[in-house]
Design an enzyme around this catalytic site. Sequence first.
Site, PDB file in Angstrom:
ATOM      1  N   CYS A  45      -1.867  -9.641  -8.914  1.00 39.82           N
ATOM      2  CA  CYS A  45      -2.807 -10.459  -8.140  1.00 39.82           C
ATOM      3  C   CYS A  45      -2.505 -10.465  -6.649  1.00 39.82           C
ATOM      4  O   CYS A  45      -2.198 -11.518  -6.068  1.00 39.82           O
ATOM      5  CB  CYS A  45      -2.810 -11.861  -8.687  1.00 39.82           C
ATOM      6  SG  CYS A  45      -3.338 -11.836 -10.394  1.00 39.82           S
ATOM      7  N   GLU A  46      -2.479  -9.304  -6.045  1.00 39.28           N
ATOM      8  CA  GLU A  46      -2.468  -9.228  -4.588  1.00 39.28           C
ATOM      9  C   GLU A  46      -2.997  -7.866  -4.174  1.00 39.28           C
ATOM     10  O   GLU A  46      -2.810  -6.886  -4.901  1.00 39.28           O
ATOM     11  CB  GLU A  46      -1.082  -9.502  -3.995  1.00 39.28           C
ATOM     12  CG  GLU A  46       0.058  -8.701  -4.533  1.00 39.28           C
ATOM     13  CD  GLU A  46       1.373  -9.098  -3.860  1.00 39.28           C
ATOM     14  OE1 GLU A  46       1.547  -8.731  -2.695  1.00 39.28           O
ATOM     15  OE2 GLU A  46       2.194  -9.768  -4.494  1.00 39.28           O
ATOM     16  N   TYR A  83      13.845   5.975  -7.087  1.00 41.67           N
ATOM     17  CA  TYR A  83      13.374   4.719  -6.491  1.00 41.67           C
ATOM     18  C   TYR A  83      12.082   4.252  -7.187  1.00 41.67           C
ATOM     19  O   TYR A  83      11.188   3.689  -6.546  1.00 41.67           O
ATOM     20  CB  TYR A  83      13.182   4.870  -4.975  1.00 41.67           C
ATOM     21  CG  TYR A  83      14.422   5.419  -4.297  1.00 41.67           C
ATOM     22  CD1 TYR A  83      15.585   4.660  -4.234  1.00 41.67           C
ATOM     23  CD2 TYR A  83      14.454   6.712  -3.757  1.00 41.67           C
ATOM     24  CE1 TYR A  83      16.741   5.169  -3.650  1.00 41.67           C
ATOM     25  CE2 TYR A  83      15.603   7.220  -3.167  1.00 41.67           C
ATOM     26  CZ  TYR A  83      16.741   6.440  -3.111  1.00 41.67           C
ATOM     27  OH  TYR A  83      17.888   6.932  -2.534  1.00 41.67           O
TER      28      TYR A  83
END
Length: 421
Positions: A346-347, A375
């Site tokens: 949610c972003e 990574y």
Amino acid sequence: MDHFIYRDGILHAEDVPLADIASQVGTPFYCYSTATLTRHYQLFEAALDGLDHLICFAMKANSNLAVLRTLAQLGAGMDVVSGGEYRRARAAGVPGERIVFAGVGKTRAEMQLALEGGIRQFNVESEPELAALSEVATALGAEAPVAIRVNPDIDAGTHDKIATGRKEDKFGIPIARARHVYAAAARLPGIRVCGIDVHIGSQLTELAPFEAAYSRIADLTRELRADGHMIERLDLGGGLGIPYTASNEVPPLPAEYGALIKRTVGDLGCTVEIEPGRLIAGNAGLLVSSVIYRKIGAGRDFLILDSAMNDLGRPALYGAWHDIIPLTEPAPGADMEPVDVVGPVCESGDTFARQRPLPPLDAGDMVAFRSAGAYGAVMASEYNSRPLVPEVMVRGDQFAVIRPRPTFDEMLGRDTLPPWL
Ligand code: LLP
């Protein structure tokens, strides 16, 4: 070169169709290729042939025990940056004499762990750290082998967040102070100076910054020897970049990097240590993910995947590019349409790619993020209470889950309620 290729239109990891793994493990998952890890390690071995050397895999890039053991069995050492990484390296079967301990903030407990368990060298990054190490070693009746990391003030020309060799970066001792610090180290009990360490950044796509740094290290080696110090080892760090996409970056090959090392420091009679992470693991791993929905937005379509920024953080953190390819090879000449590839978190930062040309994909289709072996899984989190993404390793026609997806019970079971609730 890696071992993720289409065969008869189906994306394989070595001899295993990735869709077969997906049907057993579910998506998303990371998948690593043993043959690719091995090949990349051996490229560095070949590049340093003729020099006394040790390749210490920077296990911050990928610290799964199976990855570490695969490399350890080839003869790799490890570059560790925490007590946790030290424990992982040992659990993977790496002897202490092949482990170098890096990092700006080693605690006394971590120093003690490594001194008691066995360590090749500490790469010391500050004077207070040197003093602490001297105290810990003396208390244990031990002698700590030390290389001092110098900061040569060189701009590696990489992303700001992963450049480490400029004077404004937190790493190393300013090269101008090096002679002073080596003199201080020589007077400290429990410290045995054995070398010099340098690392100027990650994902370098040019040789020139390495050349500048290593030439300064060669000069410093001569100066420190003239001052009476035993400089037997040079740890030249990691940082050689990888192609994240076929089109834009063409980083130098390990062979060219090896030739540069030989040219700059090869005549000093030192053992050379290098700490590659990304080049060994990056293109040896994929993140496989499914499309949950294709959503028609205002002026653009969104491909909503079941993986998110918590699983692969590099695009959100560094604006990094990862190639995204479908598990089923697009027909030759298939129409490519630009889509925004996003996750469910949610972003808006949870965006993997904007307006990426992809063949038509819809709910249920699977895609793979390339170059995700370094990574990737190590930086994953449970943000939004999403289970940590599982990891799978392939070797030939075999595959094995090397870290399972946690169950929700396991995730919930780690929290405890205070007595007042
Ligand atoms: N040695 C030292 C002291 C390092 O700090 C690093 C990486 C390496 C070796 C390995 O560098 P490599 O060969 O992998 O470039 N999370 C970032 C990368 C952080 C690199 C940190 N240090 C990313 O995803 O791009």
